[in-house]
Write a protein that holds these residues in place. Structure first.
Motif, PDB file in Angstrom:
ATOM      1  N   ASN A  77       4.856   7.875   1.362  1.00 25.70           N
ATOM      2  CA  ASN A  77       6.313   7.875   1.236  1.00 25.70           C
ATOM      3  C   ASN A  77       6.859   9.283   1.058  1.00 25.70           C
ATOM      4  OD1 ASN A  77       5.266   5.190   0.634  1.00 25.70           O
ATOM      5  ND2 ASN A  77       7.359   4.638   0.144  1.00 25.70           N
ATOM      6  N   THR A  78       6.105  10.116   0.365  1.00 22.25           N
ATOM      7  CA  THR A  78       6.542  11.506   0.204  1.00 22.25           C
ATOM      8  C   THR A  78       6.486  12.240   1.539  1.00 22.25           C
ATOM      9  OG1 THR A  78       4.267  11.927  -0.533  1.00 22.25           O
ATOM     10  CG2 THR A  78       5.958  11.802  -2.233  1.00 22.25           C
ATOM     11  N   ALA A  79       5.476  11.935   2.350  1.00 25.69           N
ATOM     12  CA  ALA A  79       5.347  12.592   3.654  1.00 25.69           C
ATOM     13  C   ALA A  79       6.547  12.285   4.544  1.00 25.69           C
ATOM     14  CB  ALA A  79       4.054  12.153   4.339  1.00 25.69           C
ATOM     15  N   ILE A  80       6.951  11.024   4.630  1.00 24.99           N
ATOM     16  CA  ILE A  80       8.086  10.679   5.478  1.00 24.99           C
ATOM     17  C   ILE A  80       9.389  11.187   4.865  1.00 24.99           C
ATOM     18  CG2 ILE A  80       8.321   8.367   4.485  1.00 24.99           C
ATOM     19  CD1 ILE A  80       9.174   9.517   8.086  1.00 24.99           C
ATOM     20  N   SER A 126       0.815  -1.222   0.000  1.00 28.56           N
ATOM     21  CA  SER A 126       0.000   0.000   0.000  1.00 28.56           C
ATOM     22  C   SER A 126       0.847   1.270   0.000  1.00 28.56           C
ATOM     23  CB  SER A 126      -0.936   0.004   1.214  1.00 28.56           C
ATOM     24  OG  SER A 126      -0.209  -0.048   2.423  1.00 28.56           O
ATOM     25  N   THR A 127       2.168   1.112  -0.123  1.00 23.77           N
ATOM     26  CA  THR A 127       3.047   2.290  -0.222  1.00 23.77           C
ATOM     27  C   THR A 127       4.041   2.114  -1.369  1.00 23.77           C
ATOM     28  OG1 THR A 127       4.472   1.324   1.506  1.00 23.77           O
ATOM     29  CG2 THR A 127       2.844   2.949   2.204  1.00 23.77           C
ATOM     30  N   PHE A 128       5.039   1.273  -1.184  1.00 24.80           N
ATOM     31  CA  PHE A 128       6.080   1.107  -2.199  1.00 24.80           C
ATOM     32  C   PHE A 128       5.547   0.534  -3.505  1.00 24.80           C
ATOM     33  CE2 PHE A 128       8.432   1.228   1.772  1.00 24.80           C
ATOM     34  CZ  PHE A 128       9.523   2.032   1.458  1.00 24.80           C
ATOM     35  N   ALA A 129       4.491  -0.298  -3.440  1.00 21.67           N
ATOM     36  CA  ALA A 129       3.990  -0.951  -4.650  1.00 21.67           C
ATOM     37  C   ALA A 129       2.634  -0.411  -5.098  1.00 21.67           C
ATOM     38  CB  ALA A 129       3.895  -2.465  -4.418  1.00 21.67           C
ATOM     39  N   TRP A 130       2.232   0.726  -4.575  1.00 21.23           N
ATOM     40  CA  TRP A 130       0.963   1.339  -4.969  1.00 21.23           C
ATOM     41  C   TRP A 130       1.209   2.826  -5.171  1.00 21.23           C
ATOM     42  CZ3 TRP A 130      -3.656   2.685  -1.349  1.00 21.23           C
ATOM     43  CH2 TRP A 130      -4.770   3.057  -2.123  1.00 21.23           C
ATOM     44  N   THR A 131       1.074   3.274  -6.389  1.00 16.08           N
ATOM     45  CA  THR A 131       1.409   4.662  -6.719  1.00 16.08           C
ATOM     46  C   THR A 131       0.619   5.653  -5.879  1.00 16.08           C
ATOM     47  OG1 THR A 131       1.953   4.001  -8.982  1.00 16.08           O
ATOM     48  CG2 THR A 131       1.524   6.322  -8.602  1.00 16.08           C
ATOM     49  N   ALA A 132      -0.681   5.410  -5.687  1.00 16.89           N
ATOM     50  CA  ALA A 132      -1.509   6.331  -4.906  1.00 16.89           C
ATOM     51  C   ALA A 132      -1.032   6.411  -3.460  1.00 16.89           C
ATOM     52  CB  ALA A 132      -2.971   5.895  -4.958  1.00 16.89           C
ATOM     53  N   GLY A 133      -0.681   5.258  -2.877  1.00 18.73           N
ATOM     54  CA  GLY A 133      -0.169   5.257  -1.519  1.00 18.73           C
ATOM     55  C   GLY A 133       1.190   5.920  -1.434  1.00 18.73           C
ATOM     56  N   PHE A 134       2.050   5.625  -2.385  1.00 16.81           N
ATOM     57  CA  PHE A 134       3.396   6.203  -2.410  1.00 16.81           C
ATOM     58  C   PHE A 134       3.333   7.722  -2.503  1.00 16.81           C
ATOM     59  CE2 PHE A 134       7.442   7.527  -3.997  1.00 16.81           C
ATOM     60  CZ  PHE A 134       8.361   6.585  -3.557  1.00 16.81           C
ATOM     61  N   ALA A 135       2.432   8.226  -3.342  1.00 13.17           N
ATOM     62  CA  ALA A 135       2.351   9.667  -3.590  1.00 13.17           C
ATOM     63  C   ALA A 135       2.023  10.453  -2.332  1.00 13.17           C
ATOM     64  CB  ALA A 135       1.297   9.948  -4.667  1.00 13.17           C
ATOM     65  N   ASN A 136       1.407   9.810  -1.353  1.00 13.80           N
ATOM     66  CA  ASN A 136       1.054  10.498  -0.113  1.00 13.80           C
ATOM     67  C   ASN A 136       1.951  10.110   1.063  1.00 13.80           C
ATOM     68  OD1 ASN A 136      -1.409  12.134  -0.727  1.00 13.80           O
ATOM     69  ND2 ASN A 136      -2.188  10.149  -1.384  1.00 13.80           N
TER      70      ASN A 136
END
Length: 493
Positions: free
Chosen positions: A129-132, A117-127
């Motif tokens: 992973n960018t936040a951290i 839901s983060t590294f392998a999902w663009t929508a999750g990553f965009a919010n």
């Protein structure tokens, strides 16, 4: 200080990690909400400036961009993925390759729910992973407040302080709340320690306030707090403490700490190292505390791999009682780490280590009040725990508690094996996805009325990679890949 060899070493390591995440992003297909953002829905939301949707303005803009440009997606996910591995090293001021491989392994060993839901999902990553990333970037700049020397900020840092603080606030809500209080803490701590205010810190704090105001004035949050939102809500039917406790034993303890099996093992090991080395000449009372803490850390670190995963054993047959037992055991583990630092860490690193540990809890706290919560929400506290590990091990090396050079080969081996495994898995996913979409394109060209869609291999590593029949995602999947809406899609079992 890094010598020339160390700089070359860490540069080559960083390039290798960057290459891995670039390849991983290339092999990861768009899934679920990505199809929605990649068509007119994304631009429609943008045209209304995300009114009634959310205040994650930078995250939304990022998602619109990277679902429309493959190159932008590969570069952003590659660079930021590598940054999450390397930034903890820079913050801890180390170029030790052993710690680099350890950081890499810990990032790759995030729970599967968090990874997909983060590294392998663009929508999750965009919010998320960018936040951290922006939080770590800020900590990289202000890390000197934890040293004895007076902090200095160059002109560039001062110029970017306000926009950095502002942009950092527009990704996910709990990070937005955390950033305000973290920035305020750094200002107060710096003044107490150095009797001075710093322009960079003040401007960054002002930026976080401005960004928070912009985020939470979005009309979506009025709907959330009034209960009018169909997906997100703030529970109001029960008391505050009752709500917090229910979230705590149902979801929070697992997502915050228990699911992080490999991270917990390393957390326990490095904290036990602190207890054993720093507590060598402790008084009788402290020896009792030390041994108690070592026992708690050891039991918890082995609880998941042995009791749950190997023996498949629950101490209570009643689900509620067992969840409560595990939840309080998790709290005990977290408190054991805190107390270990509080009682045994040297004064020169005590505040810094406590800051990282308390940040992990503080950034998670708003999630007690918002439902639903998911594994992706906890990638931020996960990175704080990684930062704690790396910083403590740097101190352990400086204090001659451990020779990390002796651990370079095994740490490199486990990180490389894990990365190769991910590479093989996502190569198979990429190959199958290319074949699937080629087949779909051929069927559309031949005006087929029915398309049988194969599931991708290793779907557990992806976030809803196959659209559910009759769902909004089936419609957006068709729109994104230019499949006529009248075409029937049958999912092959």
């Amino acid at each position: 200080m890094m010598n020339k060899f160390n700089r070359i070493q860490i540069t080559l390591f960083s390039m290798a990690i960057l290459f891995f995440f670039l390849v991983l992003s290339y092999m990861t297909p768009l899934t679920h909400d990505d199809w929605t953002w990649g068509i007119h829905f994304g631009t429609d939301r943008l045209a209304e400036w995300f009114k009634d949707y959310n205040g994650r303005y930078m995250g939304n803009l990022t998602e619109i961009l990277i679902t429309r440009s493959n190159l932008a997606r590969y570069l952003l996910m590659g660079v930021l993925g590598a940054a999450l591995v390397v930034l903890p090293l820079f913050i801890a001021k180390t170029s030790r390759l052993a710690l680099g491989f350890l950081s890499f392994f810990l990032i790759l060993s995030v729970p599967l729910g968090m990874f997909k839901s983060t590294f392998a999902w663009t929508a999750g990553f965009a919010n998320y992973n960018t936040a951290i990333f922006f939080i770590l970037l800020y900590l990289l700049i202000v890390k000197n407040v934890f040293n004895q020397e007076t902090p200095r900020y160059n002109t560039l840092a001062i110029w970017i302080a306000l926009p950095l603080g502002f942009i950092s606030q527009l990704f996910v809500e709990h990070a937005t709340i955390y950033n305000v209080f973290a920035a305020l803490f750094i200002i107060v701590y710096s003044f107490v320690k150095f009797r001075k205010y710093y322009v960079f810190q003040l401007l960054y704090f002002l930026g976080t306030i401005m960004g928070a105001v912009m985020m939470f004035t979005n009309s979506a949050y009025v709907k959330i707090f009034s209960g009018a939102d169909n997906y997100r809500s703030v529970e109001t039917d029960q008391g505050l403490l009752s709500q917090i406790y229910e979230v705590f034993y149902k979801d929070m303890y697992k997502l915050f700490i228990m699911n992080n099996m490999w991270l917990n093992i390393v957390l326990a090991l490095v904290t036990i190292l602190l207890l054993v080395k720093a507590g060598k000449n402790a008084t009788t009372g402290l020896v009792i505390i030390k041994n108690s803490l070592v026992t708690i850390l050891t039991i918890y670190a082995l609880y998941v791999p042995i009791v749950k995963n190997t023996l498949h054993f629950n101490f209570f047959t009643d689900t509620f009682k067992n969840a409560n037992f595990e939840a309080w055991l998790s709290v005990l583990f977290y408190l054991a780490i805190l107390l270990s630092v509080l009682f045994f860490a040297a004064s020169k690193i005590k505040v810094e280590l406590l800051f990282y540990l308390l940040s992990a809890a503080f950034v998670s706290a708003p999630l007690f009040l918002i439902t639903p919560i998911g594994s992706r929400c906890f990638v931020i506290p996960y990175l704080f725990f990684v930062l704690y590990i790396i910083r403590l091990l740097v101190y352990a090396c400086e204090s001659d508690w451990i020779q990390l050079s002796n651990w370079l080969v095994p740490l490199a081996a486990i990180a490389i094996v894990t990365s190769v495994a991910y590479g093989v898995i996502f190569y198979q996913i990429k190959t199958a996805d290319d074949a699937r979409m080629t087949y779909v394109s051929e069927q559309v060209s031949s005006d087929a009325k029915i398309i049988v869609l194969k599931r991708l291999p290793h779907e557990e590593f992806l976030w809803n990679s196959t659209p559910i029949s009759g769902s909004l995602q089936e419609k957006t999947f068709k729109s994104y890949y230019k499949i006529p809406q009248k075409t029937k899609i049958i999912i092959q079992k």
